[in-house]
Motif scaffolding. Structure first.
Motif, PDB file in Angstrom:
ATOM      1  N   SER A 192      33.117  48.707  41.102  1.00  0.00           N
ATOM      2  CA  SER A 192      34.332  47.902  41.350  1.00  0.00           C
ATOM      3  C   SER A 192      33.996  46.439  41.609  1.00  0.00           C
ATOM      4  N   GLU A 193      32.775  45.876  41.254  1.00  0.00           N
ATOM      5  CA  GLU A 193      32.398  44.480  41.532  1.00  0.00           C
ATOM      6  C   GLU A 193      33.271  43.488  40.802  1.00  0.00           C
ATOM      7  N   VAL A 219      39.318  39.015  43.109  1.00  0.00           N
ATOM      8  CA  VAL A 219      40.034  38.845  44.399  1.00  0.00           C
ATOM      9  C   VAL A 219      39.499  37.651  45.159  1.00  0.00           C
ATOM     10  N   LEU A 220      38.170  37.432  45.134  1.00  0.00           N
ATOM     11  CA  LEU A 220      37.579  36.304  45.860  1.00  0.00           C
ATOM     12  C   LEU A 220      38.030  34.981  45.275  1.00  0.00           C
ATOM     13  N   GLN A 221      38.125  34.883  43.901  1.00  0.00           N
ATOM     14  CA  GLN A 221      38.606  33.646  43.284  1.00  0.00           C
ATOM     15  C   GLN A 221      40.055  33.349  43.711  1.00  0.00           C
ATOM     16  N   GLY A 222      40.839  34.372  43.772  1.00  0.00           N
ATOM     17  CA  GLY A 222      42.229  34.169  44.231  1.00  0.00           C
ATOM     18  C   GLY A 222      42.283  33.684  45.665  1.00  0.00           C
ATOM     19  N   LEU A 223      41.438  34.236  46.494  1.00  0.00           N
ATOM     20  CA  LEU A 223      41.411  33.817  47.914  1.00  0.00           C
ATOM     21  C   LEU A 223      40.979  32.367  48.043  1.00  0.00           C
ATOM     22  N   GLU A 224      39.996  31.916  47.198  1.00  0.00           N
ATOM     23  CA  GLU A 224      39.526  30.527  47.276  1.00  0.00           C
ATOM     24  C   GLU A 224      40.633  29.569  46.867  1.00  0.00           C
TER      25      GLU A 224
END
Length: 885
Positions: A247-248, A254-259
């Motif tokens: 699931s990487e 998700v991390l790009q969206g959070l940034e």
């Protein structure tokens, strides 16, 4: 295997019959033993414990269902009857007793029993199957109806489930609804389904079967089974890690969206900081504007209030021209007094208005206020000085005018009652002025009071002097001699003494006229001169000694018709210093007037000293009518008069006692002394003058008189011892005879009467004994010698003593009793010879005969005891001889 009682339909019907009418249905019933019992093979109870029936019953009420545990016992008729009832909702614990190796005994614990200290009853079943059937039924009912299970102790639930499964036939079509009520008839299949449903779920049961099956098929030992479980656990963890790594890509997205979201948040925070700074600056500007606006508003309000206060202060500081003119140069005529009073009231109010309590302390130190206060003080000083000077001159002029009019006082042939109504009327005009002067300056009243007292004292003394002189001149009374008890005066000189009642009447008239006048003057002065004391004479009082009619029209002279100005005036009578100042002023007002009263007392004493008794009573009556308040001088005057009257009467008593003492200087006194009957006459007249008063004064005089009389009598008797007893008994008898009537009503004289009676009896006894011993000396001397010897020797030895033999007795009797009738006659003549009062002879002779018989009786008893064979004249013969003489 015997059939279980749980399947006994007859038993269930018997239980239902026992609870008929309760609307409850029996779900389950079974026979049990209460306590530890032993069942036989036939199912009967052998011994120990009591047979009971336990039944589960339900009662439906709407959508709710209640469950009960009932206990039945056999009645005497063989039928079941209810014994106990428990609510299953209170069942908290089911415990199998471990002490019973069979496992058939258990207890049911309820949480609502009143006494938790008492152990719950033990129930013993016939076998394990009956126990399990009952407990499973109870647990199923609790779960279905209450939604909870009680605590189970001493038995495993899984074991019970396995037992239920083994004892249930495999019937696939018998299932009950999960949440439906328990069926009325519980079968083996019902128990199986219920246990599977409630105790262990279907999924849990399948997992347990698979696990147990695996254990049975592939595992021989517990260690091998544990190793297999560990390997499976590691495989599962590896699978989880592999799934996370797969699931990487999703995690990166998700991390790009959070940034991106973080960058937007930072931009928003920067904009919010800018807006916040601008808003803060705007808020500070608004607060500054509001502060300036509030200060301007406050300044406007303060300026307006200051202008109002200054207007009030300026109005307060203004001095009306009409008041200023009146205070500095106005007239004090009666027509102008209203204006003066108004000016005083304004001035007092203005001064009070500038004092700190009534004036704001902030204004107290203002220059204008200080200057205005000084101006008002100057006005006050000027007015007080002018008013005081006017009043001093006014009081003097009033009194001078009255003194210059001779018709105002008593003249020859005419007694003039003093009348001060016009004087008081004129003074009342200025009473209100004095009140205001006191409120303005209390110190100004001292000189005014002295001036008033000085002027009025001249008038009062002149009135008293003229009245007393004319009173004495118009009173006609002949003078009584003061020599009352002197022996040289004729016996009848005082018997018809002249009537001197006019003397005491004149004194009473002097008090009747002047005492109420002085009290009224004291009261008027106290209120006119603004002393803070209560009224001296209340309306309808007894200031005139209880004699109404004096100045009835002026009964309220002390009421000046004015209201109190000072608030403290309501606290009258509480200031002792004020009362002391008033009495000091009254001393100046009335001092000197007592001399005229003294003159009347001295004049009355010279005419008739006994009139002091009447005057003393009159003074006491007036003194008791005066209150101990501001009329202090009147009380002092009456007290001084009482003391002077007592002193004058004391002089009379001393002179009379001196006259009594002169009697002892005479060389020879015989018979009754002259002062004894004279004292009775004097006492009679003194009692007439008492008139219910002056009892102590007269009693003291009686005590002094009688004491001197008795002492003098004893001294005179000692001058001639031979006739002392005769002299004493005659005088004491005369004292009793002359005072018999008075002693019955006067306690003091009664005391001296009894004293004289005792002295008389003693003198009689001594005199009679002397006469008896004179005639019968040998006889009674012989008896005395016998009596003396009887103290030391026996009666039988006395006849053998020298001079006391029988021969001596006969000689003595012959010489003493041979002419006893002549001896008795001689005794009577001797008694008669020495007496000057013939009326005493019969009583004395009777006493003499009685005394002689008593002595002869004692002598006869001695002779009979000592000389029993000797014959002497009997007592009866001697009594008859005395009676015949």
């Amino acid at each position: 295997m015997a059939k279980s009682s749980a399947d006994d339909e007859e038993l269930r019907r018997a239980c239902e019959a026992a609870i008929e009418g309760t609307k409850q249905k029996i779900v389950f019933s079974i026979r049990v033993v209460k306590g530890r019992g032993i069942w036989g093979k036939s199912g009967k109870l052998k011994h120990m414990g009591k047979a009971r029936v336990l039944a589960i019953s339900t009662k439906s009420k709407g959508q709710r269902t209640k469950a009960f545990l009932r206990v039945f016992k056999d009645s005497s008729g063989g039928e079941l009857e209810p014994a106990k009832l428990y609510k299953l909702k209170h069942l908290s614990k089911v415990e199998v007793i471990t002490n019973d190796p069979s496992g058939c005994t258990f207890t049911l614990g309820f949480d609502n029993l009143r006494s938790q200290s008492v152990a719950p009853p033990q129930w013993t079943m016939r076998n394990i199957d009956d126990r399990n059937r009952l407990l499973l039924c109870i647990l199923n009912v609790c779960k279905d109806i209450m939604g909870r299970l009680p605590k189970v102790v001493g038995i495993d639930v899984v074991e019970m489930a396995l037992w239920a499964k083994e004892n249930t036939p495999k019937v696939t079509n018998q299932r009950t609804v999960r949440d439906g009520p328990v069926a009325q008839t519980v079968t083996e299949s019902d128990l199986d389904v219920t246990v599977e449903k409630e105790l262990v779920s279907q999924a849990e049961e399948e997992d347990m079967e698979a696990l147990l099956g695996t254990y049975v098929m592939g595992i021989g030992e517990a260690e091998a089974f544990s190793e297999r479980l560990k390997r499976e656990l590691l495989a599962l963890e590896a699978a989880n890690v592999h799934a996370i790594l797969e699931s990487e890509p999703l995690i990166d997205e998700v991390l790009q969206g959070l940034e991106a979201a973080s960058i937007c948040v930072e931009d928003m925070d920067e904009w919010l900081g800018i807006f916040n700074l601008k808003l803060r600056h705007m808020r500070e500007d608004i607060e500054l504007i509001e502060t300036r606006n509030n200060k301007l508003e406050t300044q406007s309000v303060n300026n307006k209030a200051l202008i109002e206060e200054l207007d009030k202060l300026v109005e307060r500081l203004r001095v009306p021209s009409e008041y200023a003119a009146c205070l500095t140069g106005g007239s004090f005529d009666e027509a102008c007094m209203l204006q003066n009073i108004e000016a005083c009231e304004w001035l007092a109010g203005a001064l009070r208005g500038l004092e700190t309590p009534n004036l704001d302390p902030a204004f107290a130190n203002i220059r204008a206020v200080k200057e205005k206060r000084a101006e008002l003080e100057k006005l006050k000083t000027t007015f007080v000085r002018r008013a005081s000077e006017f009043l001093r001159n006014y009081f003097a002029s009033l009194v001078d005018f009255m003194i210059s009019d001779k018709s105002y006082f008593s003249q020859r042939g005419q007694l003039k009652r003093p009348d001060h109504a016009d004087l008081r009327y004129k003074c009342r005009t200025y009473a209100r002025l004095l009140q205001h002067l006191k409120s303005l300056d209390k110190n100004c009243l001292g000189p005014l009071r002295k001036a008033y007292c000085s002027s009025l004292n001249l008038l009062l003394r002149r009135e008293a002097r003229e009245f007393a002189n004319e009173l004495r001149a118009s009173t006609k009374a002949s003078r009584n001699p003061t020599v009352w008890l002197e022996a040289s005066t004729g016996s009848g000189s005082n018997a018809n003494a002249a009537d001197t009642s006019t003397v005491s009447d004149a004194y009473a008239k002097m008090l009747t006229i002047f005492i109420p006048l002085l009290v009224d003057e004291s009261s008027f002065f106290a209120h006119f001169m603004c002393f803070e004391v209560p009224a001296l004479v209340p309306p309808g009082g007894v200031a005139n000694g209880g004699k109404p009619g004096y100045n009835d029209d002026d009964a309220n002279d002390d009421d000046l018709g004015i209201m109190d100005i000072d608030d403290n005036d309501g606290k009258a009578g509480k200031n002792s210093a004020e009362l002391a100042a008033l009495n000091e002023s009254l001393q100046d007002l009335l001092d000197g007037i007592q001399e005229d009263f003294y003159a009347v007392v001295d004049w009355a004493y010279k005419i008739d000293p006994l009139r002091c008794i009447s005057m003393h009573g009159i003074t006491e009556r007036y003194l008791s009518g005066q209150k101990a308040d501001a009329a202090g001088f009147v009380r002092l005057l009456l007290g001084d008069l009482e003391s002077r009257i007592s002193m004058q009467f004391g002089r009379f008593v001393d002179e009379a006692c001196h006259q009594i003492e002169r009697n002892e200087r005479n060389v020879r006194q015989m018979g009754v002394l002259s002062y004894i009957p004279r004292f009775a006459t004097l006492a009679t007249r003194m009692e007439q003058y008492i008139q219910g008063q002056s009892r102590d004064l007269v009693d003291q005089a009686y005590t002094k008189f009688v004491s001197i009389m008795f002492v003098t009598l004893e001294k005179i008797a000692q001058t001639d011892p031979k006739y002392a007893d005769v002299f004493l008994l005659e005088n004491y008898a005369a004292f009793q005879n002359s005072l018999y009537d008075l002693a019955n009503v006067v306690p003091t004289l009664a005391k001296f009467y009894h004293q004289a009676s005792e002295a008389y009896e003693q003198a009689c006894t001594r005199h009679i004994s002397m006469i008896i011993y004179y005639q019968f000396e040998r006889l009674f001397q012989f008896a005395r010698r016998i009596e003396d010897l009887m103290y030391t020797i026996t009666p039988e030895e006395i006849p053998f003593q020298l001079g006391l033999s029988k021969m001596d007795l006969r000689k003595m009797l012959k010489s003493s009793l041979s002419g006893v009738d002549k001896s008795i006659s001689a005794m009577y003549k001797k008694l008669q010879k020495n007496l000057t009062s013939e009326e005493l002879l019969p009583s004395l002779w009777d006493k003499c005969k009685k005394e002689f018989l008593d002595k002869y009786d004692s002598f006869a008893q001695l002779v009979a005891k000592i000389y029993p064979t000797e014959q002497i004249p009997s007592v009866v013969e001697m009594r008859e001889l005395l009676a015949s003489m």
